[in-house]
Design an enzyme around this catalytic site. Structure first.
Site, PDB file in Angstrom:
ATOM      1  N   THR A   4      20.438   5.619 -26.257  1.00 16.20           N
ATOM      2  CA  THR A   4      20.207   6.918 -25.630  1.00 16.20           C
ATOM      3  C   THR A   4      21.037   7.962 -26.372  1.00 16.20           C
ATOM      4  OG1 THR A   4      21.894   6.398 -23.945  1.00 16.20           O
ATOM      5  CG2 THR A   4      19.591   6.050 -23.329  1.00 16.20           C
ATOM      6  N   ALA A   5      20.422   9.113 -26.578  1.00 15.44           N
ATOM      7  CA  ALA A   5      21.061  10.205 -27.302  1.00 15.44           C
ATOM      8  C   ALA A   5      22.139  10.859 -26.435  1.00 15.44           C
ATOM      9  CB  ALA A   5      19.990  11.245 -27.661  1.00 15.44           C
ATOM     10  N   SER A  12      22.274   5.207 -30.711  1.00 20.68           N
ATOM     11  CA  SER A  12      21.161   6.110 -31.009  1.00 20.68           C
ATOM     12  C   SER A  12      21.414   6.849 -32.313  1.00 20.68           C
ATOM     13  CB  SER A  12      20.993   7.129 -29.881  1.00 20.68           C
ATOM     14  OG  SER A  12      20.104   8.153 -30.268  1.00 20.68           O
ATOM     15  N   TYR A  46      15.029   6.584 -36.351  1.00 21.20           N
ATOM     16  CA  TYR A  46      13.737   7.264 -36.532  1.00 21.20           C
ATOM     17  C   TYR A  46      13.570   7.426 -38.043  1.00 21.20           C
ATOM     18  CZ  TYR A  46      13.812   8.764 -31.581  1.00 21.20           C
ATOM     19  OH  TYR A  46      13.836   8.808 -30.204  1.00 21.20           O
ATOM     20  N   THR A  67      12.375   2.892 -33.755  1.00 21.86           N
ATOM     21  CA  THR A  67      11.600   3.459 -32.640  1.00 21.86           C
ATOM     22  C   THR A  67      10.251   3.927 -33.153  1.00 21.86           C
ATOM     23  OG1 THR A  67      13.615   4.072 -31.494  1.00 21.86           O
ATOM     24  CG2 THR A  67      11.607   5.217 -30.819  1.00 21.86           C
ATOM     25  N   LYS A  96      10.764  -0.840 -31.480  1.00 25.34           N
ATOM     26  CA  LYS A  96      10.935  -0.452 -30.073  1.00 25.34           C
ATOM     27  C   LYS A  96       9.884   0.585 -29.694  1.00 25.34           C
ATOM     28  CE  LYS A  96      14.262   1.935 -27.060  1.00 25.34           C
ATOM     29  NZ  LYS A  96      13.741   3.301 -27.021  1.00 25.34           N
ATOM     30  N   SER A 113       8.555  -0.999 -24.514  1.00 21.55           N
ATOM     31  CA  SER A 113       9.211   0.212 -24.003  1.00 21.55           C
ATOM     32  C   SER A 113       8.226   1.364 -23.995  1.00 21.55           C
ATOM     33  CB  SER A 113      10.399   0.577 -24.914  1.00 21.55           C
ATOM     34  OG  SER A 113      10.994   1.816 -24.520  1.00 21.55           O
ATOM     35  N   HIS A 137       9.829   4.330 -23.667  1.00 25.84           N
ATOM     36  CA  HIS A 137      10.869   5.333 -23.910  1.00 25.84           C
ATOM     37  C   HIS A 137      11.392   5.890 -22.578  1.00 25.84           C
ATOM     38  CE1 HIS A 137      12.183   7.608 -27.680  1.00 25.84           C
ATOM     39  NE2 HIS A 137      12.927   8.160 -26.750  1.00 25.84           N
ATOM     40  N   ARG A 174       9.633   9.003 -21.282  1.00 27.60           N
ATOM     41  CA  ARG A 174       9.933  10.297 -21.923  1.00 27.60           C
ATOM     42  C   ARG A 174       8.965  10.644 -23.037  1.00 27.60           C
ATOM     43  NH1 ARG A 174      15.432  11.847 -20.836  1.00 27.60           N
ATOM     44  NH2 ARG A 174      15.945  12.529 -22.926  1.00 27.60           N
ATOM     45  N   ASP A 216      12.512  -2.687 -21.834  1.00 31.29           N
ATOM     46  CA  ASP A 216      13.333  -1.690 -21.131  1.00 31.29           C
ATOM     47  C   ASP A 216      12.452  -0.787 -20.293  1.00 31.29           C
ATOM     48  OD1 ASP A 216      12.436   0.611 -22.574  1.00 31.29           O
ATOM     49  OD2 ASP A 216      14.138   0.549 -23.941  1.00 31.29           O
ATOM     50  N   GLY A 236      13.337   1.021 -16.251  1.00 36.56           N
ATOM     51  CA  GLY A 236      13.359   0.756 -14.813  1.00 36.56           C
ATOM     52  C   GLY A 236      14.164  -0.439 -14.380  1.00 36.56           C
ATOM     53  N   ARG A 260      17.081  -1.964 -12.937  1.00 31.26           N
ATOM     54  CA  ARG A 260      18.161  -1.369 -12.144  1.00 31.26           C
ATOM     55  C   ARG A 260      19.011  -2.401 -11.417  1.00 31.26           C
ATOM     56  NH1 ARG A 260      16.935   1.680 -15.216  1.00 31.26           N
ATOM     57  NH2 ARG A 260      15.887   3.684 -15.015  1.00 31.26           N
ATOM     58  N   ARG A 305      19.384   4.546 -18.568  1.00 28.30           N
ATOM     59  CA  ARG A 305      20.050   5.514 -17.686  1.00 28.30           C
ATOM     60  C   ARG A 305      21.194   4.932 -16.858  1.00 28.30           C
ATOM     61  NH1 ARG A 305      14.744   6.741 -17.950  1.00 28.30           N
ATOM     62  NH2 ARG A 305      14.109   8.842 -18.564  1.00 28.30           N
TER      63      ARG A 305
HETATM   64  C1  LIG Z   1      18.754  10.553 -22.197  1.00 23.56           C
HETATM   65  C2  LIG Z   1      17.935   9.573 -22.971  1.00 23.56           C
HETATM   66  C3  LIG Z   1      17.976   9.591 -24.354  1.00 23.56           C
HETATM   67  C4  LIG Z   1      17.247   8.675 -25.085  1.00 23.56           C
HETATM   68  N1  LIG Z   1      17.362   8.694 -26.437  1.00 23.56           N
HETATM   69  C5  LIG Z   1      16.712   7.758 -27.152  1.00 23.56           C
HETATM   70  C6  LIG Z   1      16.884   7.708 -28.552  1.00 23.56           C
HETATM   71  O1  LIG Z   1      17.631   8.471 -29.132  1.00 23.56           O
HETATM   72  N2  LIG Z   1      16.190   6.766 -29.236  1.00 23.56           N
HETATM   73  C7  LIG Z   1      15.352   5.869 -28.605  1.00 23.56           C
HETATM   74  O2  LIG Z   1      14.738   5.034 -29.254  1.00 23.56           O
HETATM   75  N3  LIG Z   1      15.207   5.885 -27.274  1.00 23.56           N
HETATM   76  C8  LIG Z   1      15.867   6.798 -26.529  1.00 23.56           C
HETATM   77  N4  LIG Z   1      15.732   6.801 -25.177  1.00 23.56           N
HETATM   78  C9  LIG Z   1      14.923   5.738 -24.509  1.00 23.56           C
HETATM   79  C10 LIG Z   1      15.791   4.525 -24.147  1.00 23.56           C
HETATM   80  O3  LIG Z   1      16.147   3.812 -25.304  1.00 23.56           O
HETATM   81  C11 LIG Z   1      15.064   3.546 -23.232  1.00 23.56           C
HETATM   82  O4  LIG Z   1      13.804   3.235 -23.776  1.00 23.56           O
HETATM   83  C12 LIG Z   1      14.892   4.036 -21.808  1.00 23.56           C
HETATM   84  O5  LIG Z   1      15.929   4.875 -21.395  1.00 23.56           O
HETATM   85  C13 LIG Z   1      14.836   2.814 -20.894  1.00 23.56           C
HETATM   86  O6  LIG Z   1      14.577   3.165 -19.611  1.00 23.56           O
HETATM   87  P1  LIG Z   1      15.678   3.275 -18.433  1.00 23.56           P
HETATM   88  O7  LIG Z   1      16.433   4.534 -18.701  1.00 23.56           O
HETATM   89  O8  LIG Z   1      14.793   3.357 -17.247  1.00 23.56           O
HETATM   90  O9  LIG Z   1      16.562   2.047 -18.430  1.00 23.56           O
HETATM   91  C14 LIG Z   1      16.436   7.718 -24.424  1.00 23.56           C
HETATM   92  C15 LIG Z   1      16.404   7.699 -23.031  1.00 23.56           C
HETATM   93  C16 LIG Z   1      17.141   8.600 -22.299  1.00 23.56           C
HETATM   94  C17 LIG Z   1      17.097   8.530 -20.801  1.00 23.56           C
HETATM   95  O1  LIG Z   2      15.475  12.201 -25.599  1.00 24.72           O
HETATM   96  C1  LIG Z   2      14.991  11.165 -26.067  1.00 24.72           C
HETATM   97  O2  LIG Z   2      14.447  10.306 -25.369  1.00 24.72           O
HETATM   98  C2  LIG Z   2      15.056  10.935 -27.502  1.00 24.72           C
HETATM   99  O3  LIG Z   2      14.663   9.897 -27.937  1.00 24.72           O
HETATM  100  C3  LIG Z   2      15.570  11.979 -28.406  1.00 24.72           C
HETATM  101  C4  LIG Z   2      14.854  12.254 -29.570  1.00 24.72           C
HETATM  102  C5  LIG Z   2      15.305  13.262 -30.397  1.00 24.72           C
HETATM  103  C6  LIG Z   2      16.440  13.966 -30.092  1.00 24.72           C
HETATM  104  C7  LIG Z   2      17.142  13.676 -28.954  1.00 24.72           C
HETATM  105  C8  LIG Z   2      16.709  12.658 -28.121  1.00 24.72           C
END
Ligand SMILES: Cc1cc2nc3c(=O)[nH]c(=O)nc-3n(C[C@H](O)[C@H](O)[C@H](O)COP(=O)(O)O)c2cc1C
Ligand SMILES: O=C(O)C(=O)c1ccccc1
Length: 343
Positions: free
Chosen positions: A76-77, A104, A126, A152, A216, A238, A240, A243, A271, A273, A275, A295
């Site tokens: 996660t970023a 990340s 990426y 990803t 992923k 996944s 994501h 998102r 991944d 949900g 919890r 999260r």
């Molecule tokens: C705030 C946030 C940032 C994320 N950033 C990335 C990222 O930089 N690269 C990526 O592959 N996935 C990113 N993801 C997706 C997560 O790796 C993951 O797939 C997802 O959060 C899993 O779901 P969960 O939050 O319900 O556990 C991000 C998710 C969140 C919530």
């Molecule tokens: O927010 C995200 O889920 C994510 O993967 C992302 C991608 C680019 C920049 C910052 C976050």
């Protein structure tokens, strides 16, 4: 029975509302975000009894890592939006829990500094149109000790994050930058999500690094099959965390067909949900080799820094072991699809 919203609610209380929404939010109507959790709630367990002595052994082998429990921190970023110590605190918490952290590419801390914590690391990538820059980032991750690259593949364009649009949140606050986006010259690059990316990117990456490569963001069994044919070392089911494609199916509902397609050739992770220990058990029973959590780790980080991250991971592993004992399973291999029903 809905999953406990308590950690998320408490994190909301301590975070800037704009930053909370940047972390909590999903794309569009957020039906995929909520659908991931709902898919777990729909399942019920049909435990086995009188299965003999023995406390569960959760040890799991994944590319580059031997783990005491089949739980990995998802990439996660922006951890510095959750806590001022950011990814360093996350790394300390993961190290204390003897876990595995996927850094990340958009982390707000350099991978070298996260590695200093001693946590076992994977690195999320990426692939950028600038392949020389991408190769440099991979080389940095490898030199820092990351044990696999997690590519990803679900982001040919950016998801539309409605909460961020409402808040007009487009840039990190002053002082925070994505430290892994610095080139050799020290200059920061903007992330490009590349709509031209194809399977040749996997071949390119395999030629660039000797590290294992996982993909992923797979939901379709045909893509899982292609991934294995392209020599990947693992597949992460996944969406994501809801998102990217709003309306994409829940990862738990996508899992069985992917597991069938992969047919044991490489590990499958899931991944979205997850919890609770029971959620992890359900995913393992439906064929995942491990789960990733996103999260919940951010909420632990927001509330208590490294200690909060450690507590989230320890509690999840303990709860999984407890649920396994109650379901009559000694090892993850004992968790089979017949234990899970949709009544
Ligand atoms: C705030 C946030 C940032 C994320 N950033 C990335 C990222 O930089 N690269 C990526 O592959 N996935 C990113 N993801 C997706 C997560 O790796 C993951 O797939 C997802 O959060 C899993 O779901 P969960 O939050 O319900 O556990 C991000 C998710 C969140 C919530
Ligand atoms: O927010 C995200 O889920 C994510 O993967 C992302 C991608 C680019 C920049 C910052 C976050």
């Amino acid at each position: 029975m809905t999953p406990s919203r308590e950690p998320e609610r408490r994190a909301r209380d301590v975070l800037d509302p704009v930053h909370f929404d940047a972390l909590a939010g999903g794309a569009g109507s957020e039906r995929t975000l909520t659908g991931n959790e709902d898919a777990f709630v729909r399942r019920r367990l049909r435990p086995r009894v009188l299965r003999g002595p023995g406390t569960p052994d959760l040890s799991t082998h994944l590319p580059g890592a031997r783990l005491a429990a089949p739980v990995v921190v998802a990439p996660t970023a922006f951890h510095r939006l959750a806590h001022r110590a950011g990814e360093v605190a996350t790394g300390e918490g993961v190290a204390a829990a003897h876990g595995l952290l996927t850094v990340s590419m958009m982390a707000t801390t350099a991978v070298e500094d996260i590695a200093e914590t001693g946590a076992a690391l994977w690195f999320q990538l990426y692939v950028q149109p600038d392949r020389a820059f991408t190769a440099d980032v991979v080389a940095r991750a490898e030199a820092a000790g990351c044990r696999a690259i997690v590519l990803t593949v679900d982001s040919p364009v950016r998801g539309r994050h409605v909460r961020d649009e409402r808040h007009r949140f487009t840039d990190l606050p002053a002082g925070l930058v994505c430290e892994n986006m610095r080139g050799r010259d020290g200059r920061l690059r903007d992330l490009v999500v590349d709509p031209d990316l194809g399977w040749d990117a996997v071949a390119w990456l395999r030629g660039t690094t000797s590290l294992p490569v996982l993909v992923k963001g797979v939901l379709h069994p045909a893509d899982a099959r292609l991934a294995v044919e392209h020599g990947v070392d693992g597949v992460v089911v996944s969406n994501h965390g809801g998102r990217q494609l709003d309306g994409a199916l829940a990862t738990l509902d996508a899992l069985p067909a992917v597991v069938d397609a992969v047919a044991g050739r490489v590990p499958v992770l899931l991944d979205g949900g997850v919890r609770s220990g029971v959620d992890a058990l359900v995913a393992l029973a439906l064929g995942a080799d491990a789960v990733m959590v996103g999260r919940p780790v951010l909420w632990g980080l927001a509330l208590s820094g490294a200690d909060g991250v450690r507590a989230v991971l320890d509690d999840l592993a303990d709860a999984l072991a407890h649920a396994m004992a109650l379901a009559g399973a000694h090892r993850p291999a004992d968790l089979t699809p017949d234990l899970v029903v949709v009544p």
